[in-house]
Design an enzyme around this catalytic site. Structure first.
Site, short mmCIF file in Angstrom:
data_model
loop_
_atom_site.label_atom_id
_atom_site.label_comp_id
_atom_site.label_asym_id
_atom_site.label_seq_id
_atom_site.Cartn_x
_atom_site.Cartn_y
_atom_site.Cartn_z
N CYS A 205 0.83 -1.22 0.00
CA CYS A 205 0.00 0.00 0.00
C CYS A 205 0.86 1.26 0.00
O CYS A 205 1.56 1.52 -0.95
CB CYS A 205 -1.00 -0.03 1.15
SG CYS A 205 -2.34 1.16 0.94
N HIS B 164 -4.02 -5.23 -0.27
CA HIS B 164 -3.64 -5.74 1.05
C HIS B 164 -3.73 -7.27 1.10
O HIS B 164 -4.80 -7.82 1.34
CB HIS B 164 -4.55 -5.13 2.13
CG HIS B 164 -4.25 -3.71 2.39
ND1 HIS B 164 -3.19 -3.29 3.18
CD2 HIS B 164 -4.83 -2.57 1.94
CE1 HIS B 164 -3.14 -1.97 3.21
NE2 HIS B 164 -4.13 -1.50 2.47
N GLU C 211 -2.68 -9.04 3.41
CA GLU C 211 -2.72 -9.49 4.80
C GLU C 211 -4.13 -9.56 5.39
O GLU C 211 -4.30 -10.12 6.47
CB GLU C 211 -1.83 -8.57 5.66
CG GLU C 211 -2.33 -7.13 5.88
CD GLU C 211 -1.94 -6.16 4.77
OE1 GLU C 211 -1.82 -6.60 3.61
OE2 GLU C 211 -1.79 -4.95 5.07
#
Lengths: 198, 406
Positions: A85, A172, A174
């Site tokens: 990001c 993202h 994660e």
């Protein structure tokens, strides 16, 4: 054991990166971007992951302290690196690319089209759904990098360095809603393990 | 999410967590007494059970009735926790009058949350003095402090992480056994502690309770209507196993900013419908969202489709996602979009928002595809309340929304 610290730039998902890495058997913890290089080296890390954050990289001369420190790490650390990001944008500007305010910012689910798996996106062709949250975007990748993925709104969703194991992703991996995010971390681990051997 | 869940279980070992944490608590608390602040939710229940393993009878569980709990909740929680395997004797502290007075006149989410926090800890301070306790135990988990530290929202149970030292401000120290865990890990730990499914899988409920679902100004009537709507939504949606589902209330006052005049146009474009069939209004009261890792206290657009389109579009997930993304991308000040389910002309001044999401850890959330017929039934029931004239369904994921509204 593989050791991969995560550089914490105040993004709310930074913790989830550590969680993902630990679940894959990696030793990991959050580090502030101000960590001195010697201290980082004394941990014997095998790679570095940098998280997202609320800051903007658009005016490189006025970076927040955290981002300025993170940019220093990006330039100095020669290990495999994954930037997510805002640090993907920082990676681009640190190497001479361009980040601007996005014409169409992306929040929530986004379809990512893979152009080139570039190892980090191995097995993710032709496309996958990732979650995003960004107002800025990389509009020009730096020289020496090539683009690995795009979306309808954003032309550079992922990029890698041509010669080094340095990667940037706008989305993202994660967060749990990026179902295939764990594949990306696994791919990164394979790259790191190979790097360790050579 | 199946694959990731199995990975999650691999990474977290409840038995080793428990032995490390109980040892730490014994060392920290020694022979002193400690108050445990219970809400009845899974976090504070599991935190309390961990502490009880370590500290036994030195633990005094109390529950503060803030007035923002669901109908009948304090009594139900007390009763449930009294039975095995928890067997906790919870003391209720009634304080609804004090909480309502403390948020009176406050209209913004952050101010309401801060006032709530102040009252909450003031009461704990009084209780700690009464009992001669120097420790308060609470069920803080990772997303609570991550969001507070990141400036997304002030969680009621966060002090040290925002620079308030509880020892000097309130005279007690705070213990948070679960501070590094996520919700799914807390549930795993709860199952390990033999909690009943009813407790370990309990639907999450925010600390400030209905306060953060009462958008803008807090009035007795709004809270009363919200309690009724909450009951209806929870009863209707419980069988679906969504991770979170609830009702919120907002007043029917609309923003008149000229820059928002083209929202209807954007909405009809995104849906591929003629403009005559789409009518959008933007509420005046703001709601919390998160855009690009930044808190965005933004506006809520309510989209109404003509009767026929509404029946067709009712639950076309992709179209509704386009509608939401189209509006939020184009209008930086709008964070959330809701679709009108049902209305009653000439009804009262309030709207009820229904929300249902799937989420593993509350860090991201996807809108759940509640069947259109179920939503209409819920709408029908809620509109029997005199003061409600509209019922909406929130179609915003997190990000750019948050799970709760304030």
């Amino acid at each position: 054991m593989t050791i991969i610290p995560v550089v914490y730039v105040k993004g709310q998902y930074n913790h989830l990166i550590v969680r993902n890495l630990k679940e894959l058997g990696v030793e990991s913890k959050l580090l502030p971007p101000s960590v001195p290089l010697e201290q980082l080296e004394s941990m014997n890390p095998d790679a570095l992951v940098m998280g997202g954050g609320p800051q903007s990289v658009r005016s490189p001369n006025q970076l927040t302290g955290e981002l300025a420190d993170a940019a220093r790490l990006i330039r100095q650390v020669k290990l495999p690196m994954l930037c997510i990001c805002v640090t993907h944008q920082l990676l681009a500007t640190a190497f001479g690319g361009v980040t601007e305010a996005a014409q169409k910012p992306e929040f929530g689910p986004v379809e990512i089209s893979v152009i080139d798996e570039g190892r980090i996106l191995e097995g993710l062709k032709p496309s996958f759904t990732a979650w995003e949250s960004h107002n800025d975007e990389v509009v020009k990748a730096p020289e020496g990098f090539h683009v690995l993925a795009k979306s309808d709104n954003c032309a550079i969703e992922a990029m890698r360095h041509d010669d080094r194991d340095v990667f940037g992703v706008q989305f993202h991996p994660e967060v749990s809603h990026t179902l295939k995010g764990v594949d990306l971390f696994r791919n990164f681990l394979h790259i790191v393990e190979e790097h360790k051997r050579t | 999410m199946g694959k990731r869940l199995s990975v999650a279980v691999q990474g977290f070992h409840p038995s080793s967590f428990l032995s490390e944490e109980t040892a730490r608590l014994r060392e920290l608390v020694q022979e002193k007494k400690i108050i445990s602040a219970i809400s009845g939710g899974v976090d504070s229940t599991v935190a309390t059970m961990v502490a009880r393993e370590a500290l036994g009878d030195k633990l005094l569980p109390i529950m503060i009735d803030t007035g923002f709990l669901r109908a009948g909740e304090p009594e139900r929680v007390k009763e449930r926790l009294a039975t095995s395997p928890t067997s906790l004797t919870v003391r209720l502290v009634h304080a609804s009058g004090r909480f309502l007075a403390s948020v009176k006149g406050e209209t913004t989410a952050e101010e309401k949350r801060k006032k709530f926090r102040q009252t909450f800890y003031q009461i704990l301070k009084e209780e700690a003095e009464k009992e001669g306790c120097e420790f308060i135990l609470q069920g803080t988990i990772a997303p609570d402090w991550i969001e507070t530290q990141g400036g997304i929202k002030t969680q009621h149970n966060i002090l040290e992480q925002v620079g308030i030292d509880p020892a000097t401000t309130y005279g007690f120290k705070i213990i948070e056994p679960l501070a590094d865990l996520y919700k799914d890990q807390v549930r795993t730990l709860g199952r390990h502690l033999n909690l009943s499914n009813e407790l370990s899988e309990r639907q999450p409920f925010p600390g400030p309770g209905l306060l953060v679902r009462c958008i803008g100004n807090v009035t007795k009537e709004k809270i009363r209507v919200l309690k009724e709507a909450t009951k209806m939504v929870e009863t209707s949606l419980a069988p679906f196993n969504y991770e979170q589902y609830f009702a919120a209330v907002i007043e029917n006052r609309f923003a008149k900013d000229p820059s928002l005049e083209t929202v209807s146009e954007t909405a009809s474009e995104a849906l591929g419908l003629p403009e005559s069939e789409v009518h959008t209004e933007v509420f005046e009261d703001r709601v919390t969202g998160v855009k690009g890792d930044q808190r965005c206290y933004g506006l809520l657009a309510g989209v109404k489709l003509s009767e026929e389109s509404r029946e067709t579009y009712g639950w076309l997930q992709d179209r509704l996602r386009q509608l939401q993304a189209g509006i939020v991308e184009k209008f930086p000040d709008i964070t959330r979009v809701a679709l009108l389910v049902k209305e009653r002309r000439g009804g009262g001044p309030l709207s009820i928002l229904v929300r249902a999401v799937s989420t593993r850890d509350f860090m991201t959330a996807a809108v759940s595809p509640v069947p259109w017929k179920i939503l209409k039934d819920i709408g029908q029931q809620i509109l029997k309340e005199e003061s409600v004239s509209r019922v909406y369904y929130d179609i915003t994921p997190k990000p750019p929304g948050t799970v709760e509204f304030e």
